[in-house]
Design a protein around this motif. Structure first.
Motif, mmCIF file in Angstrom:
data_model
loop_
_atom_site.group_PDB
_atom_site.id
_atom_site.type_symbol
_atom_site.label_atom_id
_atom_site.label_comp_id
_atom_site.label_asym_id
_atom_site.label_seq_id
_atom_site.Cartn_x
_atom_site.Cartn_y
_atom_site.Cartn_z
ATOM 1 N N LYS A 85 0.832 -1.206 0.000
ATOM 2 C CA LYS A 85 0.000 0.000 0.000
ATOM 3 C C LYS A 85 0.867 1.257 0.000
ATOM 4 N N SER A 86 0.223 2.402 -0.246
ATOM 5 C CA SER A 86 0.945 3.674 -0.365
ATOM 6 C C SER A 86 0.412 4.691 0.635
ATOM 7 N N ILE A 87 1.295 5.575 1.055
ATOM 8 C CA ILE A 87 0.936 6.672 1.965
ATOM 9 C C ILE A 87 1.283 7.999 1.286
ATOM 10 N N TYR A 88 0.315 8.914 1.270
ATOM 11 C CA TYR A 88 0.494 10.253 0.693
ATOM 12 C C TYR A 88 0.110 11.309 1.733
ATOM 13 N N PRO A 89 0.689 12.512 1.650
ATOM 14 C CA PRO A 89 0.156 13.607 2.473
ATOM 15 C C PRO A 89 -1.289 13.891 2.065
ATOM 16 N N SER A 90 -2.147 14.181 3.033
ATOM 17 C CA SER A 90 -3.517 14.566 2.707
ATOM 18 C C SER A 90 -3.507 15.878 1.929
ATOM 19 N N PHE A 91 -4.557 16.089 1.140
ATOM 20 C CA PHE A 91 -4.633 17.259 0.269
ATOM 21 C C PHE A 91 -5.041 18.511 1.059
ATOM 22 N N ILE A 92 -4.734 19.664 0.469
ATOM 23 C CA ILE A 92 -5.060 20.969 1.063
ATOM 24 C C ILE A 92 -5.819 21.787 0.027
#
Length: 765
Positions: A85-92
């Motif tokens: 799986k992948s982890i990304y910063p949440s969007f703004i």
């Protein structure tokens, strides 16, 4: 005292993260959770360009402790294995309405008859409201927050979308289990402006775009005058404007040309706006780049037009079709030109549509890296929060997404959105994917079953041979229930099966139409693959048509440039004493006539054989209203401060038609809605040029005055604005010129004076 302090915390004041540490706990045992959470074996996007292939993300107390391929996991850590799986910063989202009570439009009553402000102690114009504070109108909306989190957003920047000067915004973390005390990251996140008047205020001025631009200029001049202590009265609006001048300054422009107009206002007063664009910046990308501004870009690309009705086709213009085709390329063009921009949900029907539009932009060439930057690091930079949000670095808020793969791939599933270390489940991670093709046997009959849709909310299609049957499916807690009906729905079969990790087949209890029970088996023959729709295939095969200048019908493939030209053997009408010259040559270089005579040498110029043709000076239209976005500023009886140069429309079809009729220059005049109108624009008509390129350098100065019926509102029916008679018109002129003389005298004598753009013009007259 405690109640008062708590109320202030709810409004976002004080030390948000620690303000309640000393509160008593009356609901149970008071415990501080100092445990860590470690997410291991994941592909981690620390930033859009810093990616760890098999890393660990360690968080505690709502913040990132470490993100690395080699993390020492503490003993008091909850470990979550995210293999594959992948982890990304949440969007703004920098430009939102989330949680902030918005103004409601008052019923329209035609032209407003309110000429004076409705407020005391504030600015003289009601549409200037920098004293507004979004924090005072904020209420956390849990339902909307869930929708935004499901679209990938963890932080939104919200404000009151009303007025020309709109006040300050509020930056909010979409933490579903938090309180306003820790959700509110900044209660003065930016100062907002727009080119649109308030929908709640009835004051008549400004009634046009040129009036709005003039008002912004005057507002900044007045703010400077006030800041220097020259005012004799208190103005709460100007105090707020000056107090907020060091915040991020964001202006809503919503069009490529308005982007340039807004930037010009900012440049005049030392303000670098961040600009909310209109999505058509690609049409004037060189000028947009020259602003050096950061942009907030909507991705509300238009849907394809329904042209199945042959009569409807006539109502779709070539310009509209061009924009439909080209608009999804706007983010790519901005990125290719090195322009920093963030993406916003603004103007979308729902945040749920955001991913679809974003994927379309990526299909049109926007890179995944640039897309991620536009949703994380760039918005954080715009807001001055690059050391807190937008990345997964040590000390940053633990705002991140867990997905099944590339977050911008259509088939990727978003599992969780963590905000300030609080988990929100979008799609359960442990749900087995039952989608695919099955062969179902029921009472000796075979049925083809296709399960598609989302993993946790699948769809079903059941066919017997080629006949599609009515069917339903529900999937919850590792149990799937199916039903389908035959014989026009008269016979319904109902099934339930446990979903296990030991088999991909579905089998279990079957209830027959007569109520008796049996067993069924659905054997999986093929795993699920997303099928491209005809629309998606068309999107991928589509060719973006080149931008023309202007980007409407009859545009040029390239921006026209002056070229040296020799016209041979023309009949030349000189309009001078020389009269009409037969069989004469005219040489044009660098945009000017340099020689008239016979048998002239070309000297490298393009030669045009004008034998049998006449060559004359272009026609000058001394009084025109074409090529203007607004013609009248009718909100006041004098609008000498407005400039037609502010509202030149280079795409106006009147330019094309005037050129076809021989007109090459014109005076663009203000209308006759008031006795004293605005300043003229002297234009050279050049089809394909941008607005500033149509205006003559060092143009002579003219202004529109008017007499007659319009200026005394004979046909308006308001009977409120002075003057109402021709005698009043005369007195208005006398009054304004007298005031202008007094203004000019004070200025020339070196006395302190408030810069007044209207009086500057009238004094010059």
């Amino acid at each position: 005292m405690k109640k008062l302090f708590f109320a202030l915390c709810l409004l976002g004041y004080g030390s948000f993260l620690t303000a309640q540490d000393y509160f008593p706990e009356n609901a149970g045992v008071k415990v501080n959770n100092n445990n860590y959470t470690a997410f291991t074996n994941a592909k981690i996007y620390v930033t859009p360009t810093q990616v760890i292939e098999k890393g660990t993300l360690l968080i505690q107390h709502g913040k990132v402790v470490n993100a690395s391929s080699n993390v020492n996991i503490p003993k008091n850590a909850v470990v979550i294995d995210l293999q594959g799986k992948s982890i990304y910063p949440s969007f703004i989202d920098v430009y939102s309405k989330f949680g902030v009570e918005q103004a409601k439009r008052k019923p329209g009553r035609g032209r407003s008859t309110q000429y004076e402000p409705s407020r005391e102690g504030y600015y003289w114009n009601d549409h200037i409201m920098p004293e507004n504070k979004a924090i005072e109108k904020f209420t956390y909306d849990d339902k909307e927050a869930k929708t935004l989190r499901a679209a990938g957003f963890g932080v939104v920047n919200s404000h009151i979308h009303d007025g020309i000067a709109r006040g300050t915004g509020v930056l909010i973390a979409l933490n579903g289990k938090g309180t306003n005390a820790n959700r509110i990251l900044d209660d003065r996140s930016a100062q907002y402006f727009s080119l649109s008047r308030s929908i709640t205020k009835a004051q008549s001025y400004p009634s046009s775009l040129m009036g709005t631009l003039a008002l912004l200029r005057q507002m900044y001049s007045d703010a400077d005058w006030y800041a220097k202590g020259n005012a004799t009265t208190t103005d709460l609006s100007l105090e707020a404007l000056n107090s907020n001048k060091n915040l991020v300054q964001i202006i809503e422009a919503k069009d490529k040309s308005h982007d340039l107009r807004a930037d010009k206002i900012g440049d005049s007063y030392g303000v670098q706006y961040t600009i909310l664009g209109g999505g058509n910046e690609f049409e004037r990308i060189e000028e947009i780049k020259a602003t050096n501004a950061k942009f907030i870009i909507p991705i509300n690309f238009p849907d394809a037009y329904d042209v199945s009705n042959p009569y409807a086709v006539d109502y779709v213009s070539l310009q509209d079709m061009r924009y439909w085709n080209q608009a999804p390329s706007n983010p790519k063009v901005l990125a290719d030109n090195g322009i920093k921009f963030s993406l916003t949900t603004y103007d979308l029907k729902s945040p749920a549509n955001f991913k679809e539009k974003l994927i379309k932009a990526i299909d049109y060439g926007l890179s995944s890296t640039k897309a991620l930057e536009a949703l994380t690091t760039v918005p954080a930079e715009i807001l001055g929060k690059s050391n807190e949000i937008g990345a997964l670095k040590t000390g940053y808020l633990a705002n991140f997404l867990i997905s099944s793969g590339d977050i911008f791939d259509k088939t990727t599933t978003l599992y969780e959105n963590w905000v300030q270390g609080t988990k929100s489940v979008i799609n359960a991670m442990d749900v087995k994917d039952i989608r695919g093709d099955y062969q179902l046997m029921v009472q000796g009959k075979s049925y083809d079953v296709v399960i598609s849709g989302d993993i946790s909310k699948p769809k079903i299609e059941v066919k017997q041979d080629t006949t599609k049957l009515s069917s339903k499916i529900a999937y919850d807690n590792n149990w799937v229930t199916l039903s389908f009906a035959t014989d026009k729905g008269e016979k319904t079969y109902r099934m339930i099966s446990a979903v296990t990790n030991t088999s991909d087949n579905l089998s279990g209890r079957l209830v027959l139409p007569d109520g008796t029970e049996s067993k069924f088996t659905a054997t999986k023959s093929k795993s699920f693959t997303e099928k491209e729709t005809d629309k998606e295939k068309a999107d991928k095969s589509i060719q973006v048509v080149p931008v023309t200048f202007p980007n409407v019908g009859y545009g040029f493939a390239a921006k026209p440039k002056a070229q040296n030209t020799l016209f041979k053997n023309a009949t030349v009408w000189t309009s001078e004493e020389a009269g009409i010259l037969e069989n004469t040559d005219v040489l044009v270089k660098n945009g000017k006539i340099v020689k008239i005579g016979k048998d002239l040498g070309a000297g490298g110029a393009t030669v045009i054989d004008a034998t049998g043709k006449h060559l004359t000076a272009g026609i000058i239209d001394e009084h025109s209203h074409i090529a203007a976005l607004s013609v009248n500023e009718s909100g006041q009886n004098s609008s000498a401060e407005v400039k037609m140069e502010d509202v030149v429309d280079p795409e106006h079809m009147g330019i094309y038609r005037s050129l076809a009729g021989g007109v090459t220059s014109l005076q663009l005049l203000h209308g006759s809605a008031n006795p004293i109108g605005g300043r003229s624009a002297i234009l050279k008509l050049k089809w394909g040029e941008e607005a500033d390129g149509l205006i003559y350098d060092n143009s002579p100065k003219f202004i529109k005055f008017a007499l007659g019926e319009n200026v005394k509102q004979s046909n308006w029916g308001s009977f409120s604005r002075f003057p109402q008679t021709r005698m009043g018109v005369e007195q208005l002129y006398m009054n304004y010129f007298q005031r202008a003389k007094e203004y000019d005298t004070k200025k020339k004598n070196g006395e302190p004076y408030r810069y007044d753009e209207e009086m500057e013009v009238l004094a010059e007259i």
